[in-house]
Scaffold this motif. Structure first.
Motif, PDB file in Angstrom:
ATOM      1  N   VAL A  89       0.835  -1.202   0.000  1.00 34.93           N
ATOM      2  CA  VAL A  89       0.000   0.000   0.000  1.00 34.93           C
ATOM      3  C   VAL A  89       0.871   1.253   0.000  1.00 34.93           C
ATOM      4  CG1 VAL A  89      -1.734   1.318   1.273  1.00 34.93           C
ATOM      5  CG2 VAL A  89      -1.859  -1.185   1.223  1.00 34.93           C
ATOM      6  N   ILE A  90       0.571   2.168  -0.904  1.00 38.81           N
ATOM      7  CA  ILE A  90       1.261   3.456  -0.918  1.00 38.81           C
ATOM      8  C   ILE A  90       0.224   4.560  -1.120  1.00 38.81           C
ATOM      9  CG2 ILE A  90       3.462   2.540  -1.744  1.00 38.81           C
ATOM     10  CD1 ILE A  90       2.698   3.609  -4.534  1.00 38.81           C
ATOM     11  N   PRO A  91       0.459   5.744  -0.549  1.00 41.63           N
ATOM     12  CA  PRO A  91      -0.478   6.864  -0.736  1.00 41.63           C
ATOM     13  C   PRO A  91      -0.221   7.572  -2.052  1.00 41.63           C
ATOM     14  CG  PRO A  91       1.321   7.524   0.692  1.00 41.63           C
ATOM     15  CD  PRO A  91       1.572   6.083   0.351  1.00 41.63           C
ATOM     16  N   LEU A  92      -1.295   8.068  -2.666  1.00 41.94           N
ATOM     17  CA  LEU A  92      -1.147   8.872  -3.873  1.00 41.94           C
ATOM     18  C   LEU A  92      -1.415  10.338  -3.580  1.00 41.94           C
ATOM     19  CD1 LEU A  92      -2.716   6.863  -6.845  1.00 41.94           C
ATOM     20  CD2 LEU A  92      -0.310   7.272  -6.341  1.00 41.94           C
ATOM     21  N   GLU A  93      -2.649  10.634  -3.156  1.00 36.07           N
ATOM     22  CA  GLU A  93      -3.027  12.023  -2.942  1.00 36.07           C
ATOM     23  C   GLU A  93      -4.016  12.131  -1.797  1.00 36.07           C
ATOM     24  OE1 GLU A  93      -4.323  13.787  -6.609  1.00 36.07           O
ATOM     25  OE2 GLU A  93      -2.655  12.929  -7.751  1.00 36.07           O
ATOM     26  N   GLN A  94      -4.316  13.379  -1.385  1.00 39.20           N
ATOM     27  CA  GLN A  94      -5.199  13.628  -0.248  1.00 39.20           C
ATOM     28  C   GLN A  94      -6.284  14.641  -0.584  1.00 39.20           C
ATOM     29  OE1 GLN A  94      -2.929  14.307   3.474  1.00 39.20           O
ATOM     30  NE2 GLN A  94      -1.104  14.153   2.202  1.00 39.20           N
ATOM     31  N   PRO A  95      -7.187  14.317  -1.490  1.00 40.92           N
ATOM     32  CA  PRO A  95      -8.284  15.267  -1.782  1.00 40.92           C
ATOM     33  C   PRO A  95      -9.092  15.560  -0.522  1.00 40.92           C
ATOM     34  CG  PRO A  95      -8.192  13.529  -3.428  1.00 40.92           C
ATOM     35  CD  PRO A  95      -7.278  13.113  -2.323  1.00 40.92           C
ATOM     36  N   ARG A  96      -9.682  16.751  -0.478  1.00 35.02           N
ATOM     37  CA  ARG A  96     -10.426  17.162   0.713  1.00 35.02           C
ATOM     38  C   ARG A  96     -11.846  16.629   0.755  1.00 35.02           C
ATOM     39  NH1 ARG A  96      -7.417  19.042   4.957  1.00 35.02           N
ATOM     40  NH2 ARG A  96      -5.596  20.140   4.131  1.00 35.02           N
ATOM     41  N   THR A  97     -12.415  16.291  -0.409  1.00 36.73           N
ATOM     42  CA  THR A  97     -13.786  15.823  -0.451  1.00 36.73           C
ATOM     43  C   THR A  97     -13.879  14.574  -1.320  1.00 36.73           C
ATOM     44  OG1 THR A  97     -14.382  17.138  -2.386  1.00 36.73           O
ATOM     45  CG2 THR A  97     -14.622  18.194  -0.215  1.00 36.73           C
ATOM     46  N   ARG A  98     -14.973  13.834  -1.162  1.00 34.91           N
ATOM     47  CA  ARG A  98     -15.171  12.641  -1.977  1.00 34.91           C
ATOM     48  C   ARG A  98     -15.318  13.016  -3.450  1.00 34.91           C
ATOM     49  NH1 ARG A  98     -19.369  10.252   0.494  1.00 34.91           N
ATOM     50  NH2 ARG A  98     -18.039   8.892   1.736  1.00 34.91           N
ATOM     51  N   SER A  99     -16.030  14.092  -3.740  1.00 34.77           N
ATOM     52  CA  SER A  99     -16.235  14.474  -5.139  1.00 34.77           C
ATOM     53  C   SER A  99     -14.901  14.811  -5.809  1.00 34.77           C
ATOM     54  CB  SER A  99     -17.190  15.669  -5.235  1.00 34.77           C
ATOM     55  OG  SER A  99     -16.671  16.798  -4.560  1.00 34.77           O
ATOM     56  N   LYS A 100     -14.015  15.488  -5.084  1.00 32.67           N
ATOM     57  CA  LYS A 100     -12.704  15.791  -5.652  1.00 32.67           C
ATOM     58  C   LYS A 100     -11.877  14.519  -5.820  1.00 32.67           C
ATOM     59  CE  LYS A 100     -12.364  20.563  -3.969  1.00 32.67           C
ATOM     60  NZ  LYS A 100     -11.622  21.514  -3.095  1.00 32.67           N
ATOM     61  N   ALA A 101     -12.004  13.597  -4.877  1.00 32.32           N
ATOM     62  CA  ALA A 101     -11.278  12.333  -4.974  1.00 32.32           C
ATOM     63  C   ALA A 101     -11.752  11.540  -6.189  1.00 32.32           C
ATOM     64  CB  ALA A 101     -11.469  11.515  -3.700  1.00 32.32           C
ATOM     65  N   PHE A 102     -13.069  11.482  -6.393  1.00 36.18           N
ATOM     66  CA  PHE A 102     -13.611  10.737  -7.521  1.00 36.18           C
ATOM     67  C   PHE A 102     -13.201  11.374  -8.845  1.00 36.18           C
ATOM     68  CE2 PHE A 102     -17.434   8.474  -5.329  1.00 36.18           C
ATOM     69  CZ  PHE A 102     -16.545   7.861  -4.457  1.00 36.18           C
ATOM     70  N   ALA A 103     -13.200  12.699  -8.892  1.00 33.50           N
ATOM     71  CA  ALA A 103     -12.786  13.394 -10.110  1.00 33.50           C
ATOM     72  C   ALA A 103     -11.325  13.114 -10.421  1.00 33.50           C
ATOM     73  CB  ALA A 103     -13.017  14.897  -9.961  1.00 33.50           C
ATOM     74  N   ARG A 104     -10.508  13.070  -9.380  1.00 32.49           N
ATOM     75  CA  ARG A 104      -9.081  12.784  -9.591  1.00 32.49           C
ATOM     76  C   ARG A 104      -8.875  11.341 -10.040  1.00 32.49           C
ATOM     77  NH1 ARG A 104      -4.673  13.188 -11.853  1.00 32.49           N
ATOM     78  NH2 ARG A 104      -2.763  12.753 -10.655  1.00 32.49           N
ATOM     79  N   VAL A 105      -9.646  10.422  -9.479  1.00 33.06           N
ATOM     80  CA  VAL A 105      -9.555   9.023  -9.911  1.00 33.06           C
ATOM     81  C   VAL A 105      -9.898   8.911 -11.399  1.00 33.06           C
ATOM     82  CG1 VAL A 105     -10.656   6.761  -9.720  1.00 33.06           C
ATOM     83  CG2 VAL A 105      -9.931   7.971  -7.659  1.00 33.06           C
ATOM     84  N   ALA A 106     -10.947   9.593 -11.824  1.00 31.70           N
ATOM     85  CA  ALA A 106     -11.332   9.563 -13.233  1.00 31.70           C
ATOM     86  C   ALA A 106     -10.208  10.099 -14.119  1.00 31.70           C
ATOM     87  CB  ALA A 106     -12.608  10.368 -13.453  1.00 31.70           C
TER      88      ALA A 106
END
Length: 286
Positions: free
Chosen positions: A202-219
């Motif tokens: 397991v390694i960390p990638l990023e730390q978005p502040r909200t779920r919507s931002k996290a999902f957008a970054r995943v996309a």
């Protein structure tokens, strides 16, 4: 030739699917205090998350014993298997792969009458299953052991998983956090994105502040891995969150997106509200 496929319950395969594909699944154990449950046998995904929400203490997991693997291997030999391919969760996340190897190596030589291969997938959950299902299908079509191993190794190498957590608390308490501990300073205020490296850690990638931002970054990350051979998600306890992730992915991906469930063995360490996105890159990827 009858080549039998064995895996463990971290692949999050339903019993119906395992039976249909001819896959033998070795369950990990999940403990809520002193109560032990066999993953996906005594405890399905829905019941697990209900118990997790009600439990004051974090459950713990335990890898299968070598004896349980031996029992399965010997049964398959007795049933006429010509070879066994045993494919398991990343060795960086569990001792299950090593237990499989130990189980076979410690059998008396006169009982090891067929070829055997144990494989560390360096993956977990649906990232393991999306290749495992194809391996089982190829085995049923008559592929050789060498062909199955080569196919699995190639596809696992092209498989990537992105995991969006609702909180890092379960990863931290479960002891599987590894280098992701660098995120803990902001644990309560982020929806961290994690992945597995080439070694399956397991390694960390990023730390978005909200779920919507996290999902957008995943996309966005998905587009960076195109062209894709397959895209899927693995959801924990919330179909609504899973649907949100699928809707975001559909803005960048036009193919089919399969949906799977994160079971107890993985959910213990990731917690509720977790979403995994599994990408299998095309061989044409430069």
């Amino acid at each position: 030739m009858s080549i039998r496929i064995v895996t463990d319950s971290t692949a999050d395969i339903t019993s119906e699917t395992a039976e249909a594909l001819g896959i033998s699944v070795i369950p990990l154990s999940v403990f809520f205090e002193d109560e032990a449950y066999r993953d996906n046998i005594d405890l399905d995904s829905t019941t697990f998350y209900q118990k997790l929400a009600a439990s004051k203490e974090l459950p713990r997991t335990s890898q299968p014993s070598p004896a349980l693997f031996q029992e399965t291997y010997l049964r398959l030999i007795e049933q006429g298997a010509d070879a066994i391919l045993s494919i398991h969760v990343s060795g960086q996340l569990s001792g299950t792969y090593q237990a499989a190897r130990t189980a076979w190596d410690s059998l008396p030589e006169e009982q090891k009458t067929i070829p055997f291969v144990a494989m560390d997938s360096k993956n977990v959950s649906a990232a393991l299953f999306v290749t495992l299902k194809n391996v089982a299908a190829l085995a049923n079509e008559g592929a050789s052991l060498e062909e199955l191993v080569a196919y699995a190794e190639d596809r696992f190498a092209r498989t990537h998983i992105l995991v969006v957590l609702d909180t890092l608390e379960y990863v931290r308490r479960g002891g599987r956090i590894g280098s992701a501990k660098t995120l803990l300073g902001n644990m309560l205020s982020v929806k961290p994105i994690l992945t597995l490296n080439k070694e399956g850690a397991v390694i960390p990638l990023e730390q978005p502040r909200t779920r919507s931002k996290a999902f957008a970054r995943v996309a966005q990350i998905v587009t960076e891995h195109e062209p894709l051979e397959e895209l899927a998600i693995a959801e924990s306890n919330s179909e609504e969150i899973g649907t949100q992730m699928v809707d975001v992915l559909k803005t960048v991906y036009s193919g089919e997106i399969e949906r799977y469930k994160l079971g107890a063995a993985i959910g213990t360490h990731t917690g509720p509200g977790t979403i995994g996105v599994i990408m299998v890159q095309s061989k044409d990827k430069n």
